[in-house]
Write a protein that holds these residues in place. Structure first.
Motif, PDB file in Angstrom:
ATOM      1  N   ALA A 108       0.824  -1.211   0.000  1.00 26.45           N
ATOM      2  CA  ALA A 108       0.000   0.000   0.000  1.00 26.45           C
ATOM      3  C   ALA A 108       0.859   1.262   0.000  1.00 26.45           C
ATOM      4  O   ALA A 108       0.500   2.273  -0.615  1.00 26.45           O
ATOM      5  CB  ALA A 108      -0.929  -0.007   1.213  1.00 26.45           C
ATOM      6  N   HIS A 109       1.992   1.216   0.680  1.00 23.87           N
ATOM      7  CA  HIS A 109       2.892   2.374   0.764  1.00 23.87           C
ATOM      8  C   HIS A 109       3.891   2.417  -0.382  1.00 23.87           C
ATOM      9  O   HIS A 109       4.719   3.325  -0.438  1.00 23.87           O
ATOM     10  CB  HIS A 109       3.660   2.344   2.095  1.00 23.87           C
ATOM     11  N   LYS A 110       3.826   1.387  -1.245  1.00 18.92           N
ATOM     12  CA  LYS A 110       4.795   1.276  -2.345  1.00 18.92           C
ATOM     13  C   LYS A 110       6.230   1.240  -1.809  1.00 18.92           C
ATOM     14  O   LYS A 110       7.137   1.896  -2.338  1.00 18.92           O
ATOM     15  CB  LYS A 110       4.620   2.421  -3.341  1.00 18.92           C
ATOM     16  N   ILE A 111       6.400   0.478  -0.718  1.00 18.44           N
ATOM     17  CA  ILE A 111       7.718   0.284  -0.119  1.00 18.44           C
ATOM     18  C   ILE A 111       8.382  -0.919  -0.781  1.00 18.44           C
ATOM     19  O   ILE A 111       7.828  -2.023  -0.786  1.00 18.44           O
ATOM     20  CB  ILE A 111       7.608   0.050   1.403  1.00 18.44           C
ATOM     21  N   LYS A 112       9.553  -0.698  -1.334  1.00 19.60           N
ATOM     22  CA  LYS A 112      10.287  -1.772  -1.998  1.00 19.60           C
ATOM     23  C   LYS A 112      11.168  -2.481  -0.973  1.00 19.60           C
ATOM     24  O   LYS A 112      12.236  -2.008  -0.608  1.00 19.60           O
ATOM     25  CB  LYS A 112      11.138  -1.214  -3.135  1.00 19.60           C
ATOM     26  N   LEU A 113      10.696  -3.642  -0.519  1.00 21.62           N
ATOM     27  CA  LEU A 113      11.466  -4.413   0.452  1.00 21.62           C
ATOM     28  C   LEU A 113      12.582  -5.172  -0.257  1.00 21.62           C
ATOM     29  O   LEU A 113      12.436  -5.602  -1.400  1.00 21.62           O
ATOM     30  CB  LEU A 113      10.554  -5.400   1.189  1.00 21.62           C
ATOM     31  N   ASN A 114      13.671  -5.328   0.435  1.00 21.53           N
ATOM     32  CA  ASN A 114      14.821  -6.033  -0.124  1.00 21.53           C
ATOM     33  C   ASN A 114      14.532  -7.533  -0.153  1.00 21.53           C
ATOM     34  O   ASN A 114      14.325  -8.159   0.888  1.00 21.53           O
ATOM     35  CB  ASN A 114      16.063  -5.750   0.723  1.00 21.53           C
ATOM     36  N   GLN A 115      14.509  -8.106  -1.335  1.00 16.34           N
ATOM     37  CA  GLN A 115      14.179  -9.521  -1.478  1.00 16.34           C
ATOM     38  C   GLN A 115      15.270 -10.430  -0.910  1.00 16.34           C
ATOM     39  O   GLN A 115      15.033 -11.613  -0.665  1.00 16.34           O
ATOM     40  CB  GLN A 115      13.946  -9.850  -2.961  1.00 16.34           C
ATOM     41  N   GLN A 116      16.471  -9.868  -0.709  1.00 10.73           N
ATOM     42  CA  GLN A 116      17.551 -10.669  -0.140  1.00 10.73           C
ATOM     43  C   GLN A 116      17.408 -10.817   1.376  1.00 10.73           C
ATOM     44  O   GLN A 116      18.082 -11.644   1.982  1.00 10.73           O
ATOM     45  CB  GLN A 116      18.909 -10.030  -0.454  1.00 10.73           C
ATOM     46  N   ALA A 117      16.552  -9.993   1.968  1.00 10.72           N
ATOM     47  CA  ALA A 117      16.349 -10.045   3.412  1.00 10.72           C
ATOM     48  C   ALA A 117      15.202 -10.996   3.742  1.00 10.72           C
ATOM     49  O   ALA A 117      14.319 -11.243   2.913  1.00 10.72           O
ATOM     50  CB  ALA A 117      16.055  -8.654   3.955  1.00 10.72           C
ATOM     51  N   SER A 118      15.208 -11.502   4.955  1.00 10.75           N
ATOM     52  CA  SER A 118      14.167 -12.430   5.393  1.00 10.75           C
ATOM     53  C   SER A 118      13.162 -11.694   6.269  1.00 10.75           C
ATOM     54  O   SER A 118      13.458 -11.370   7.423  1.00 10.75           O
ATOM     55  CB  SER A 118      14.787 -13.595   6.166  1.00 10.75           C
ATOM     56  N   LEU A 119      11.988 -11.418   5.714  1.00  8.99           N
ATOM     57  CA  LEU A 119      10.946 -10.747   6.492  1.00  8.99           C
ATOM     58  C   LEU A 119      10.506 -11.590   7.693  1.00  8.99           C
ATOM     59  O   LEU A 119      10.348 -11.045   8.798  1.00  8.99           O
ATOM     60  CB  LEU A 119       9.750 -10.412   5.598  1.00  8.99           C
ATOM     61  N   PRO A 120      10.306 -12.917   7.545  1.00  9.40           N
ATOM     62  CA  PRO A 120       9.926 -13.724   8.719  1.00  9.40           C
ATOM     63  C   PRO A 120      10.941 -13.627   9.856  1.00  9.40           C
ATOM     64  O   PRO A 120      10.557 -13.546  11.031  1.00  9.40           O
ATOM     65  CB  PRO A 120       9.848 -15.150   8.155  1.00  9.40           C
ATOM     66  N   ASP A 121      12.237 -13.621   9.510  1.00 11.19           N
ATOM     67  CA  ASP A 121      13.260 -13.497  10.554  1.00 11.19           C
ATOM     68  C   ASP A 121      13.212 -12.113  11.197  1.00 11.19           C
ATOM     69  O   ASP A 121      13.434 -11.961  12.406  1.00 11.19           O
ATOM     70  CB  ASP A 121      14.650 -13.745   9.966  1.00 11.19           C
ATOM     71  N   TRP A 122      12.955 -11.086  10.392  1.00  7.68           N
ATOM     72  CA  TRP A 122      12.848  -9.707  10.896  1.00  7.68           C
ATOM     73  C   TRP A 122      11.715  -9.624  11.918  1.00  7.68           C
ATOM     74  O   TRP A 122      11.883  -9.098  13.019  1.00  7.68           O
ATOM     75  CB  TRP A 122      12.594  -8.763   9.723  1.00  7.68           C
ATOM     76  N   ILE A 123      10.554 -10.167  11.541  1.00  8.20           N
ATOM     77  CA  ILE A 123       9.389 -10.148  12.431  1.00  8.20           C
ATOM     78  C   ILE A 123       9.649 -10.987  13.678  1.00  8.20           C
ATOM     79  O   ILE A 123       9.326 -10.577  14.805  1.00  8.20           O
ATOM     80  CB  ILE A 123       8.132 -10.671  11.694  1.00  8.20           C
ATOM     81  N   GLU A 124      10.239 -12.148  13.497  1.00  9.34           N
ATOM     82  CA  GLU A 124      10.511 -13.035  14.634  1.00  9.34           C
ATOM     83  C   GLU A 124      11.453 -12.373  15.633  1.00  9.34           C
ATOM     84  O   GLU A 124      11.267 -12.480  16.852  1.00  9.34           O
ATOM     85  CB  GLU A 124      11.118 -14.347  14.132  1.00  9.34           C
ATOM     86  N   THR A 125      12.456 -11.686  15.125  1.00 12.51           N
ATOM     87  CA  THR A 125      13.409 -10.994  15.995  1.00 12.51           C
ATOM     88  C   THR A 125      12.714  -9.911  16.806  1.00 12.51           C
ATOM     89  O   THR A 125      12.930  -9.776  18.017  1.00 12.51           O
ATOM     90  CB  THR A 125      14.545 -10.370  15.156  1.00 12.51           C
ATOM     91  N   PHE A 126      11.859  -9.142  16.136  1.00  6.63           N
ATOM     92  CA  PHE A 126      11.120  -8.089  16.841  1.00  6.63           C
ATOM     93  C   PHE A 126      10.198  -8.692  17.900  1.00  6.63           C
ATOM     94  O   PHE A 126      10.167  -8.239  19.050  1.00  6.63           O
ATOM     95  CB  PHE A 126      10.298  -7.258  15.850  1.00  6.63           C
ATOM     96  N   VAL A 127       9.442  -9.715  17.511  1.00  7.28           N
ATOM     97  CA  VAL A 127       8.457 -10.321  18.412  1.00  7.28           C
ATOM     98  C   VAL A 127       9.130 -10.885  19.661  1.00  7.28           C
ATOM     99  O   VAL A 127       8.647 -10.694  20.786  1.00  7.28           O
ATOM    100  CB  VAL A 127       7.662 -11.423  17.680  1.00  7.28           C
ATOM    101  N   ASN A 128      10.243 -11.574  19.488  1.00  7.85           N
ATOM    102  CA  ASN A 128      10.916 -12.188  20.639  1.00  7.85           C
ATOM    103  C   ASN A 128      11.368 -11.135  21.651  1.00  7.85           C
ATOM    104  O   ASN A 128      11.184 -11.295  22.863  1.00  7.85           O
ATOM    105  CB  ASN A 128      12.113 -13.011  20.167  1.00  7.85           C
TER     106      ASN A 128
END
Length: 334
Positions: A118-138
């Motif tokens: 929705a924000h037209k944010i280009k996320l880096n495909q080389q990065a792991s979004l699940p790991d990013w979220i998991e790190t924050f959540v923990n």
């Protein structure tokens, strides 16, 4: 990337402000009052800092927001601010605050992807979004759980502190048919004394020291101090602009009793009676200097913990308990 470039302090504050009404609605006023916005802000910040540390361990070009500017309309701060205040995300962040376990990682990932699109944010495909979220959540979950433990411990601490210092015993001469010892509640019998404020500048104190060392008679014109103010002692914490106050008085003039009264009022959540803002989650730490002097090997915090656990029967306090309130400026050492 510095944590502040991911989420500004104002954005973190906005997220915390959005969470509190949901906690109130889902868990009731009792739990909401036990939580402090500052605690929630710390937990969110801990999650952001954990993510930042995680990204530092990776190659710069593998950062999730490598292609995104930190600030601006389509910057990281605005995007994450909108993401973390998304209704679905807020509901998940609420879970540990009402003892319902960790936020659901899959929901957070899905919401993140939708928000980025929705924000037209280009996320880096080389990065792991699940790991990013998991790190924050923990990290977020760990800190919210810790702060809830602090609040439970604080309730017990304040109850025992108030019970200990609010009970004033009167010892008398044994008379047949009468009680030898009676007790009353400090808050019910305490008479607020007047205090006179003495204000001396650093120059005043230096002149006094030089005069004493030289043996010369003090020049009153040079040592003239600001006209002292006289007011009731319950205004001491609100009228005084300094963060440190020394109360002087003759033995038996009521210094210890006054500090005990302050501690009881704060422990009973009556900060307004002392002219303080009732919103901060105040923690009283009452230390009698003569008792502290008997333990030269202990710091003030170590002694406060020993006194709480050994003398007034407080349950074992979690590590970092006193430091938590001191770091926020929400503790009063009396």
């Amino acid at each position: 990337m510095d944590p502040s470039s991911l989420l500004s302090g104002l954005t973190i504050q906005k997220i915390a402000q959005s969470l509190l009404p949901i906690v109130l609605r889902k868990a009731g006023e009792r739990i909401a009052q036990a939580l402090n916005q500052s605690d929630i802000e710390k937990a969110i910040k801990a999650g952001v800092e954990a993510v930042d540390e995680w990204e530092k361990q990776r190659d710069t070009q593998q950062g999730l927001f490598f292609h995104v500017d930190p600030d601006g309309w389509n910057g990281v701060d605005r995007f994450l601010g909108d993401y973390f205040t998304n209704s679905a995300v807020l509901l998940e962040l609420t879970q540990p605050l009402i003892n319902q376990g960790k936020p659901n990682r899959d929901i957070l990932i899905k919401a993140f992807q939708q928000q980025a699109e929705a924000h037209k944010i280009k996320l880096n495909q080389q990065a792991s979004l699940p790991d990013w979220i998991e790190t924050f959540v923990n990290a977020y979950f760990q800190h919210t759980a810790t702060y809830l433990k602090f609040q439970v411990a604080k309730k017990d601490y304040c109850q025992q502190l108030a019970k200990w210092f609010d009970d004033v015993k009167f010892a008398g001469i044994a008379v047949p048919g009468q009680e030898v010892e009676k007790s009353e509640k400090l808050a019910q019998i305490f008479v607020m004394p007047d205090v006179v404020e003495e204000v001396a500048t650093a120059r005043d104190l230096e002149l006094e020291r030089l005069a004493e060392e030289s043996g010369e008679k003090r020049d009153r014109a040079l040592l003239e101090k600001t006209t002292p103010r006289k007011f009731l002692a319950d205004q001491l914490l609100s009228q005084n602009q300094s963060r440190r106050v020394v109360i002087l008085g003759a033995p038996g003039s009521g210094k210890t009793t006054l500090m005990s009264y302050f501690a009881v009022m704060l422990a009973q959540s009556k900060a307004e009676d002392l002219g303080l803002d009732g919103a901060p989650d105040w923690l009283p730490i009452l230390i009698r200097i003569r008792d502290l002097a008997r333990h030269p090997d202990k710091s003030i915090i170590d002694y406060a913990r020993m006194f709480a656990e050994k003398r007034i029967a407080v349950n074992t306090l979690p590590e970092g308990f006193f430091e938590h309130w001191l770091s926020d400026g929400r503790a009063l050492i009396l």
